[in-house]
Design a protein around this motif. Structure first.
Motif, PDB file in Angstrom:
ATOM      1  N   LYS A  52      57.531  64.736 -31.365  1.00 17.22           N
ATOM      2  CA  LYS A  52      58.637  64.357 -32.233  1.00 17.22           C
ATOM      3  C   LYS A  52      58.247  64.303 -33.712  1.00 17.22           C
ATOM      4  O   LYS A  52      59.100  64.077 -34.565  1.00 17.22           O
ATOM      5  CB  LYS A  52      59.199  62.998 -31.810  1.00 17.22           C
ATOM      6  N   ILE A  53      56.969  64.483 -34.009  1.00 14.79           N
ATOM      7  CA  ILE A  53      56.521  64.404 -35.392  1.00 14.79           C
ATOM      8  C   ILE A  53      55.931  65.737 -35.835  1.00 14.79           C
ATOM      9  O   ILE A  53      55.617  66.607 -35.010  1.00 14.79           O
ATOM     10  CB  ILE A  53      55.466  63.293 -35.588  1.00 14.79           C
ATOM     11  N   GLY A  54      55.803  65.868 -37.157  1.00  9.53           N
ATOM     12  CA  GLY A  54      55.158  67.046 -37.712  1.00  9.53           C
ATOM     13  C   GLY A  54      53.680  66.771 -37.901  1.00  9.53           C
ATOM     14  O   GLY A  54      53.034  66.160 -37.059  1.00  9.53           O
ATOM     15  N   GLN A  55      53.150  67.205 -39.041  1.00 10.93           N
ATOM     16  CA  GLN A  55      51.729  67.024 -39.304  1.00 10.93           C
ATOM     17  C   GLN A  55      51.391  65.573 -39.620  1.00 10.93           C
ATOM     18  O   GLN A  55      52.081  64.928 -40.402  1.00 10.93           O
ATOM     19  CB  GLN A  55      51.305  67.906 -40.487  1.00 10.93           C
ATOM     20  N   MET A  56      50.331  65.061 -38.983  1.00 13.33           N
ATOM     21  CA  MET A  56      49.806  63.750 -39.350  1.00 13.33           C
ATOM     22  C   MET A  56      48.597  63.955 -40.249  1.00 13.33           C
ATOM     23  O   MET A  56      47.725  64.770 -39.970  1.00 13.33           O
ATOM     24  CB  MET A  56      49.392  62.923 -38.125  1.00 13.33           C
ATOM     25  N   TYR A  57      48.565  63.187 -41.345  1.00 17.50           N
ATOM     26  CA  TYR A  57      47.415  63.168 -42.246  1.00 17.50           C
ATOM     27  C   TYR A  57      46.730  61.817 -42.117  1.00 17.50           C
ATOM     28  O   TYR A  57      47.390  60.791 -41.991  1.00 17.50           O
ATOM     29  CB  TYR A  57      47.862  63.408 -43.685  1.00 17.50           C
ATOM     30  N   TRP A  58      45.407  61.821 -42.154  1.00 14.91           N
ATOM     31  CA  TRP A  58      44.626  60.620 -41.875  1.00 14.91           C
ATOM     32  C   TRP A  58      43.680  60.351 -43.034  1.00 14.91           C
ATOM     33  O   TRP A  58      42.850  61.188 -43.368  1.00 14.91           O
ATOM     34  CB  TRP A  58      43.832  60.829 -40.589  1.00 14.91           C
ATOM     35  N   ILE A  59      43.801  59.177 -43.660  1.00 15.23           N
ATOM     36  CA  ILE A  59      42.885  58.765 -44.720  1.00 15.23           C
ATOM     37  C   ILE A  59      41.970  57.679 -44.160  1.00 15.23           C
ATOM     38  O   ILE A  59      42.419  56.580 -43.843  1.00 15.23           O
ATOM     39  CB  ILE A  59      43.636  58.241 -45.956  1.00 15.23           C
ATOM     40  N   ASP A  60      40.703  58.008 -44.018  1.00 13.48           N
ATOM     41  CA  ASP A  60      39.710  57.080 -43.467  1.00 13.48           C
ATOM     42  C   ASP A  60      39.034  56.367 -44.630  1.00 13.48           C
ATOM     43  O   ASP A  60      38.339  56.986 -45.438  1.00 13.48           O
ATOM     44  CB  ASP A  60      38.677  57.858 -42.641  1.00 13.48           C
ATOM     45  N   LEU A  61      39.232  55.063 -44.720  1.00 13.63           N
ATOM     46  CA  LEU A  61      38.669  54.264 -45.805  1.00 13.63           C
ATOM     47  C   LEU A  61      37.636  53.295 -45.249  1.00 13.63           C
ATOM     48  O   LEU A  61      37.973  52.205 -44.778  1.00 13.63           O
ATOM     49  CB  LEU A  61      39.771  53.482 -46.532  1.00 13.63           C
ATOM     50  N   ASP A  62      36.414  53.711 -45.234  1.00 16.74           N
ATOM     51  CA  ASP A  62      35.309  52.819 -44.860  1.00 16.74           C
ATOM     52  C   ASP A  62      35.360  52.378 -43.393  1.00 16.74           C
ATOM     53  O   ASP A  62      34.793  51.342 -43.041  1.00 16.74           O
ATOM     54  CB  ASP A  62      35.296  51.586 -45.771  1.00 16.74           C
ATOM     55  N   GLU A  63      36.076  53.123 -42.541  1.00 16.35           N
ATOM     56  CA  GLU A  63      36.123  52.787 -41.119  1.00 16.35           C
ATOM     57  C   GLU A  63      35.290  53.756 -40.285  1.00 16.35           C
ATOM     58  O   GLU A  63      34.651  53.366 -39.321  1.00 16.35           O
ATOM     59  CB  GLU A  63      37.573  52.769 -40.624  1.00 16.35           C
TER      60      GLU A  63
END
Length: 375
Positions: A52-63
């Motif tokens: 049901k969704i398009g592209q997911m973008y992921w911002i990894d901040l110190d994890e």
């Protein structure tokens, strides 16, 4: 969608601007917080497999979990690279915001942005505030006399951090798609008005700016030994009573967004114009990122036009900033030794030096090979 209501002039001559409400469920900002190992990152990665969704973008901040969690069956997201600086992170979020708008206008499934985590972002801004406080003339003298002295942090420094946080939150709240913020949460000792722990009393604390829960559309808490809970929801379809969280035997972001909140392909971002004390600030932000004098000259001419809707004083303020920026481009300020001024510029300069060194090494290797073959 109903047509906008006619603009009716009031007694002062100003036209009243109104429109009919749409009744459409807007795209949400989903806060998922909880204990370590409770499934926060897993739930976001699992959602990336939704049809049901398009592209997911992921911002990894110190994890540091983004690469590993891509192994979840069906997981499909792109990791956004950044240099760790607030400026680069903000620019990447702005780029996702623009891409989400493009996808929405094209009628494509919603873009999703996951930030892991909001706790790390606020911790970065907090550290930045403390570092700036230590560099003030007053505190430098204090620390010179006593390196362990308590540093005085002025409200102006905290206000700068809050403003940076608010810029990110505004982009997430108005994203023409689905925003997901992961955050750490835990049980801590309750404190009295003096900051002293109250014996035998605890409270839950979300690690992040204090308004994170308020800014979110729906707030979910995950704990290792309890069922997931919805703490709050800004929705007509999903009602959560005060101090009575809604418990979920099973939890999936797809079910929450599309079934419980009622989002659909017709959903739109929340209509929230950025509030400003005057019309100057947006222009100043645009000028700050321009690096071409011809573009600045065009802005200088355009700003005086009748369709810009600025007062005479505001035009003079913006033009003065354009002239200052043009002078800065003509004579750039550099640190001692001509080194780059920002972390991003330093990284780019280092990459350029490495590329040049690699090219020189390859050229020498090619020359040596040619000489060996011809000999």
């Amino acid at each position: 969608m109903s047509a906008a209501a006619p603009k009716t002039p009031d007694k002062s001559g100003t036209r009243l601007k109104t429109r009919k409400p749409t009744g459409i469920v807007p795209w949400p900002l989903v806060l998922i917080e909880g204990e370590e190992g409770a499934g926060k990152t897993f739930s976001a990665a699992e959602f990336s497999a939704s049809e049901k969704i398009g592209q997911m973008y992921w911002i990894d901040l110190d994890e540091g979990s983004a690469d590993e969690y891509a192994a979840i069956p069906g997981a499909d997201y792109l990791i956004i690279e950044h240099d760790g600086s607030y400026r680069d992170i903000l620019e990447q979020i702005e780029a996702v915001h623009a891409e989400a708008r493009r996808a929405a206008l094209a009628g494509e499934p919603p873009v999703v942005l996951t930030i892991d985590s909001g706790s790390a972002l606020w911790r970065m801004l907090t550290n930045w505030t403390h570092e700036r406080a230590r560099r003030t003339r007053k505190n430098k003298a204090l620390l010179l006399a006593d390196p362990d002295a308590a540093v005085d942090i002025g409200m102006n420094l905290w206000n700068d951090s809050v403003e940076r946080w608010a810029r990110v939150m505004w982009l997430l709240r108005t994203l023409p798609g689905i925003a997901i913020v992961l955050a750490r949460g835990k049980q801590i000792s309750a404190l009295d008005d003096n900051g002293t722990p109250i014996k035998g009393k605890t409270e839950w604390r979300v690690q992040g700016h204090k308004d994170l829960g308020f800014d979110s559309t729906v707030w979910v808490r995950l704990r290792r030994d309890e069922e997931p809970q919805i703490i709050k929801a800004r929705s007509l379809r999903l009602r959560v009573e005060k101090k009575r969280p809604l418990r979920l035997p099973e939890f999936a972001i797809e079910t929450l967004v599309f079934d419980m909140l009622g989002c659909s392909q017709d959903s739109q971002p929340r209509v929230m114009p950025a509030l400003a004390g005057d019309r100057v600030q947006p222009w100043l932000e645009r000028i700050a990122i321009v690096s071409d004098r011809d573009e600045l000259a065009g802005m200088w001419r355009y700003i005086g036009g009748s369709d810009v809707n600025l007062s005479r004083d505001e035009v003079l303020t913006v033009r003065a900033e354009i002239e200052r920026r043009a002078a800065e481009i003509e004579n750039p300020q550099e640190e001692m030794g001509g080194s780059p001024r920002t972390d991003a510029e330093k990284l780019r300069a280092a990459a350029d030096r490495k590329s040049a060194a690699d090219a020189d090494r390859d050229a020498r290797a090619d020359a040596a090979f040619s000489e060996a073959v011809s000999g």
